[in-house]
Design an enzyme around this catalytic site. Structure first.
Site, PDB file in Angstrom:
ATOM      1  CB  THR A   1      -0.858   0.022   1.278  1.00 28.21           C
ATOM      2  OG1 THR A   1      -1.370  -1.277   1.483  1.00 28.21           O
ATOM      3  CG2 THR A   1      -1.972   1.005   1.163  1.00 28.21           C
TER       4      THR A   1
ATOM      5  CE1 TYR B   1      -1.456  -8.729  -7.489  1.00 26.48           C
ATOM      6  CE2 TYR B   1      -3.471  -9.588  -8.449  1.00 26.48           C
ATOM      7  CZ  TYR B   1      -2.465  -8.654  -8.429  1.00 26.48           C
ATOM      8  OH  TYR B   1      -2.469  -7.657  -9.356  1.00 26.48           O
TER       9      TYR B   1
ATOM     10  NE  ARG C   1     -28.248  -5.686  20.648  1.00 25.76           N
ATOM     11  CZ  ARG C   1     -28.032  -4.697  21.516  1.00 25.76           C
ATOM     12  NH1 ARG C   1     -28.772  -4.623  22.632  1.00 25.76           N
ATOM     13  NH2 ARG C   1     -27.094  -3.803  21.307  1.00 25.76           N
TER      14      ARG C   1
ATOM     15  NE  ARG D   1     -24.221  -9.900   3.589  1.00 24.95           N
ATOM     16  CZ  ARG D   1     -23.349  -9.719   4.571  1.00 24.95           C
ATOM     17  NH1 ARG D   1     -22.265  -9.034   4.385  1.00 24.95           N
ATOM     18  NH2 ARG D   1     -23.597 -10.222   5.767  1.00 24.95           N
TER      19      ARG D   1
ATOM     20  CD  GLN E   1     -27.981  -7.520  26.559  1.00 25.14           C
ATOM     21  OE1 GLN E   1     -28.557  -6.587  26.018  1.00 25.14           O
ATOM     22  NE2 GLN E   1     -26.784  -7.398  27.073  1.00 25.14           N
TER      23      GLN E   1
ATOM     24  NE  ARG F   1      -7.394 -10.224  -0.066  1.00 23.72           N
ATOM     25  CZ  ARG F   1      -7.233  -9.885  -1.329  1.00 23.72           C
ATOM     26  NH1 ARG F   1      -7.580 -10.719  -2.297  1.00 23.72           N
ATOM     27  NH2 ARG F   1      -6.753  -8.704  -1.663  1.00 23.72           N
TER      28      ARG F   1
ATOM     29  CD  GLU G   1      -3.047  -8.329   4.177  1.00 26.37           C
ATOM     30  OE1 GLU G   1      -2.895  -9.161   3.279  1.00 26.37           O
ATOM     31  OE2 GLU G   1      -2.150  -7.541   4.537  1.00 26.37           O
TER      32      GLU G   1
ATOM     33  N   GLY H   1      -4.302   1.882  -2.692  1.00 27.93           N
ATOM     34  CA  GLY H   1      -4.626   0.776  -1.812  1.00 27.93           C
ATOM     35  C   GLY H   1      -4.728  -0.541  -2.543  1.00 27.93           C
TER      36      GLY H   1
END
Lengths: 669, 669
Positions: B137, B274, B331, B521, B328, B281, B422, B142
């Site tokens: 970096t 890489y 979570r 995702r 509570q 990672r 990273e 970045g």
């Protein structure tokens, strides 16, 4: 940066005046900031701010004391409305060791004292002859004040109260300035008369000599140590060992203990004693808007000059300005919109709070439950969304946002604290929920609701589906109806579930708690959107069409992006009953994309308009000039750790090298 | 606490062995922690940890150096696999000034050097004769390595490369230990031969004399200053002013520059370079699981002893333990489940990474694109969810979670950094997206996919709706199919949108970026759930039914709570196409409620099982004994600021009182 600034579709100064309520305030505020920043020596931002050099706990507090004194004294002479925001980073008052004097100590006396007490204590405080704080929370007890353990026992013989901390967990813990900076406090303690426990009441207690600062006998005071933020103040603890105060130090605006120990109170006095907190919550919602605006200002400026990768606007040798990436400006512009939404919502709270105070002056308290719920909900909504948002803005600055000199860690940590103090948000959501269920009860009993709650009666509309298509989603009526429908549906559905449950009430409440919180949030989001819309409908007549257009886009972005933002909280409830279909959601996504494209050229203007000084942002990434890398390196080179290594040892850090690095390199294996 | 601990439905130690891979590792790990903690003097947790006393930038680094040296030397003698987690708070390796030696410097040489280079440098590094870091970096650049500006120009006459920082923005910025602690580094720089720019390559550069630590000529080194966390290490910057290194210092495992300047490279060398980051990672995902587990351990222990309000389990004089409240434990237990899910997902990554390394040893790299995408996605998923989760766990501790002595601010700040370093997560999601679109292209071209991607071919199922009812949602098949359906739908839909767009490719990509990120995702969440399920299907034969039951509940909680958690990210995509109906969502909510009730008695056991020492948690709230208030006050009383005020001035903080408080009180107005 200059180019980005010129791309604005409206006059930034016009918006600044709208934010601060007029040209005159804008100018006063600028002059005040300049005066305070010059007194503190922070105006020249080429110099590394002290807080980013070598500061330990003591030094952070030393700086806080100086900032607190300068700000307090400036406020004494100028008494500006924006006192609360004139601390260097625009932080909430409890960033200063003396911030709670105006924020909680004086309001407690004002709201809960009798005339005699107000006449005695307020002038002393306003003149700075005493410096007060407010002691409620204990080591073992937070928002649930009925659990507080500190006692105030009436000694009839001496006509005194005896303030006492009976256990370790009853140690007063957290009040700002309590450690070493303040001389007096309002203490919340259980009033004991004979064998009767009358529950929490408020008492004025002197902590230290105003002459030499020595703690009074029986009082142990200290600092709670380093926190994530607010290290300029000495959040402290206090143990009281049978400390005596005159009977007249009990705040007797709503309750009385007579010379012979007779106790009387007006109905609802317990709730009235929370008025101080209520004001605190309204103010927190407002200040949160400014803090979120600071975070977005820094992140938008950084994203405007930072380049990375090959994307939409890259040309020739230049990489793409990161704000051009969809994910980046989606995140940033929705946060910009949220900062404005929070400001406008807090204005509604301010206005309602003023109404309440007027009402209360004439002994009428009927608006209190509504206002209690509104301030609790707005505080919870503003702070939890702003905490998430500021952190996301920080992440938008990548690695450099992790540097303290970016200013962002301190802003994020300050906001995130507000999600907890003055009422933990999950507790506050439940208070809103409790009020909502009572409203439905009242509705079913044919009683009248507060005007803002009447919308609940507008059919409970569980089965209604939204009919809007494409650009119709830009209509205010459509947007409001989507939020209203969700709130109605969730409130009525959880009311039915709780009231018809066969469980014991606390168990039923607990079982349905997630749904109660959802309903409370949906209600507050509706009110917040309504406040934004109302604000737009009541813009000054002189507002230019260009600014009107930009603000209208911002309002639509706020309303619509929340529906489809992957990081929105509790977004399923907009959709799961079929109120919005999959094609409609895609249309909303398209409208959001259009709004983002339209607002992107205004990103700098929308953040510039908050008119933060470079010194108050205290950020190498967020200075108005946009010279990010020069500003970072200028400060980094001034870091004491570098100056020390470079000067004394030409680049070797001692004794670290000799003590730790060298032994590894030279180890005999 | 004892009672809560005894309520467990399974044997905690059995789970500990499962987490660490067997009894022997558990014991080794315990012994190592004890050895290191004794050497550091942190084992006695009645003493305020140094990091919570008065520490400025220098002192934080001084402590980091000592911790780094002790840990490094212990690792030298014991070479345990869990070196990376044996830093005091179990933080990632780059918490230590010497952490990148093993984490990036040696892997870079291992993966990208030729045999000769490996034989020369690795033994030196392993023996600690040199201490390396990794410089990629830059101040202005970045994750997008093609934008790096540092140059390595071949000088054929001297047979050397000249390393140079041509601009301010090309300053290497951020590498751990670069400021003052390391002697060598691998630098990523653009290889220039004559007029040819061959893009980024890796070079070994000596930074300092190993004799006296003096920076070598032309190299300016310094610290980047205070960060949100990791202040024990000197993340630094480096400017290179025409620094010469021998040609043999270029890492030539996949590329060669010959004596006469001829350049050759094997295909895909850029991607191979890489590999270092890829390993990084995978490890980050793993360590994130432990960090999230630390945050949940502290928050669960605190919530088990903290009492507030009158709720479900309050009886007699006791208030309710806050963990009993639905909001509570909803979570906390979902976060506990996520920590386990992250651990199991990282195991899958580890296993795949091992396969890749075996493949690569024989010159075969076909698995690289898959592994690149998997490691990028897992890193992004693990760190972003854990950062949100750890902060939520911190908020679960109310005000006390804001104290540095809670240990939570440091844990949260450490995890949140991992969302950026990273590989910035939003960039990584897009890399996953790019791979997914290529998979669909390949599918349409009739090509073979990596086995893990074949599920995409399983019909794109856009219109399918889930048929499950009530307890059927506990079935693994149903859970997996819900996640699979979402991933398929989003991947195919965004593929169609991007590939059929009439815009220029970068513009089309940008326009659909939010949908691309959603698809990425969704894919990774499916893979993560699959990894959890696979782990359960392959438990050791000796696993007791009690533990199997608890882990199965945890897996279902992970799978189902994510669908209805108000704070879940991108949850609309599970529902908006009608795959799950409103009644089904309510059934899922009911199952989640049942799972929470069943798992609540195991909360302490599920966190105890991670086997963190009190010293490594470094938290007044999270000690195993549960004596929260005693532990807080014991540390607070030892704070230097209190000791100083109490001893020297009997409770007055000087010179603060005299300089700041007194002038306010005595001001002549």
């Amino acid at each position: 940066m200059k180019k980005a600034r010129e791309a604005a579709s409206f006059d930034t100064h016009e918006l600044t005046c709208l934010i601060y309520g007029g040209e005159q305030t804008v100018q006063q505020r600028r002059v005040a900031f300049e005066r305070v920043e010059r007194a503190l020596g922070t105006r020249d931002t080429s110099i590394l701010p002290r807080c980013y050099g070598n500061m330990n706990r003591d030094e952070a507090y030393d700086e806080g004391l100086e900032v607190g004194r300068v700000t307090f004294e400036d406020g004494r002479h100028h008494n500006h409305d924006f006192f609360l925001e004139s601390t260097p980073r625009g932080m909430i008052a409890n960033a200063s060791p003396f911030g709670l004097v105006r924020f909680l100590f004086e309001p407690a006396i004002q709201y809960c004292g009798n005339e005699e007490q107000k006449a005695k204590w307020l002038p002393l405080s306003r003149a700075g002859k005493i410096l007060g704080t407010y002691c409620q929370t204990e080591l073992g007890h937070g928002t649930f004040v009925r659990g507080l353990e500190t006692t105030a026992t009436f000694d009839q013989t001496a006509d005194e109260f005896v303030i006492h901390s009976p256990t370790l967990s009853s140690t007063k813990f957290w009040p700002g300035g309590l450690g070493f900076s303040t001389t007096h406090t309002v203490v919340m303690a259980r009033l004991m008369i004979g064998t009767n426990d009358h529950g929490p009441h408020l008492f004025i207690v002197q902590l230290r000599s105003t002459e030499d600062g020595m703690p009074l006998p029986g009082i142990k005071l200290g600092d709670v140590g380093l926190k994530m933020a607010y290290n300029g103040t000495d959040n402290g603890f206090a143990c009281f060992e049978l400390v005596r105060i005159p009977r007249s130090n009990m705040l007797m605006g709503h309750v009385t203990v007579s010379r012979d120990g007779a106790y009387s109170a007006i109905p609802g006095h317990a709730v009235l004693s929370y008025s101080t907190m209520l004001l605190g919550r309204v103010r927190i919602a407002r200040i949160t808007a400014f803090q979120l605006a600071q975070a977005t200002t820094i992140a938008v400026r950084y994203s405007t000059v930072r380049e990375q990768g090959v994307g939409p606007d890259s040309s020739g040798p230049n990489e793409t300005r990161i704000i051009s990436y969809r994910s980046q400006h989606f995140r940033l512009l929705t946060l910009v919109a949220k900062a404005y939404a929070t400001l406008f919502a807090s204005r509604k709270c301010d206005a309602d709070h003023t109404k309440l105070r007027v009402q209360q002056e004439s002994g009428e308290h009927s608006m209190l439950p509504y206002m209690h719920s509104l301030s609790a909900g707005m505080k919870a909504w503003a702070t939890s969304d702003a905490a998430d948002g500021a952190e996301d803005a920080r992440k938008c600055c990548g690695g450099h946002g992790f540097l303290m000199i970016s200013g962002l860690p301190e802003i994020v940590a300050s906001i995130t604290a507000a999600a907890t103090f003055e009422g933990e948000n999950y507790v506050l959501w439940q208070q809103v929920g409790r009020y909502l269920l009572k409203c439905v009860d009242a509705l079913k009993a044919g009683q009248k609701l507060h005007p803002d709650m009447v919308y609940l009666n507008d059919g409970n509309g569980v089965s209604a589906s939204c009919k809007a298509q494409r650009t119709q989603f830009l209509g205010r009526g459509v947007q409001l109806s989507i939020y209203r429908h969700r709130a109605q549906r969730l409130v009525f559905s959880v009311h039915a579930a709780v009231r018809s449950s066969s469980m014991a009430p606390p168990d039923a409440w607990n079982y349905h708690m997630m749904a109660i919180i959802s309903a409370a949030r949906a209600h507050i989001e509706y009110i917040a959107l309504q406040a934004f819309v109302t604000q737009l409908e009541n813009l000054p007549a002189s507002t230019t069409p260009a600014l009107q257009l930009a603000l209208n886009r911002l309002c639509s972005l706020f309303a619509l992006s929340n529906l489809i933002n992957p990081r929105s909280v509790d977004v399923l409830s907009f959709v799961e009953d079929g109120h919005l279909s999959s094609p409609q959601l895609d249309m909303i996504r398209e409208q959001v994309n259009e709004l983002l494209d339209a607002l992107l050229p205004d990103a700098i203007a929308l953040t510039d308009a908050w008119d933060f000084t470079d010194a108050s942002l205290c950020s190498a990434l967020g200075m108005a000039d946009g010279n990010v890398y020069e500003n970072i390196m200028r400060w980094v080179e001034q870091l004491p750790i570098n100056q020390k290594a470079w000067k004394e040892n030409s680049g070797v850090y001692e004794p670290g090298w000799t003590d730790s690095v060298d032994p590894i390199l030279k180890a005999k294996l």
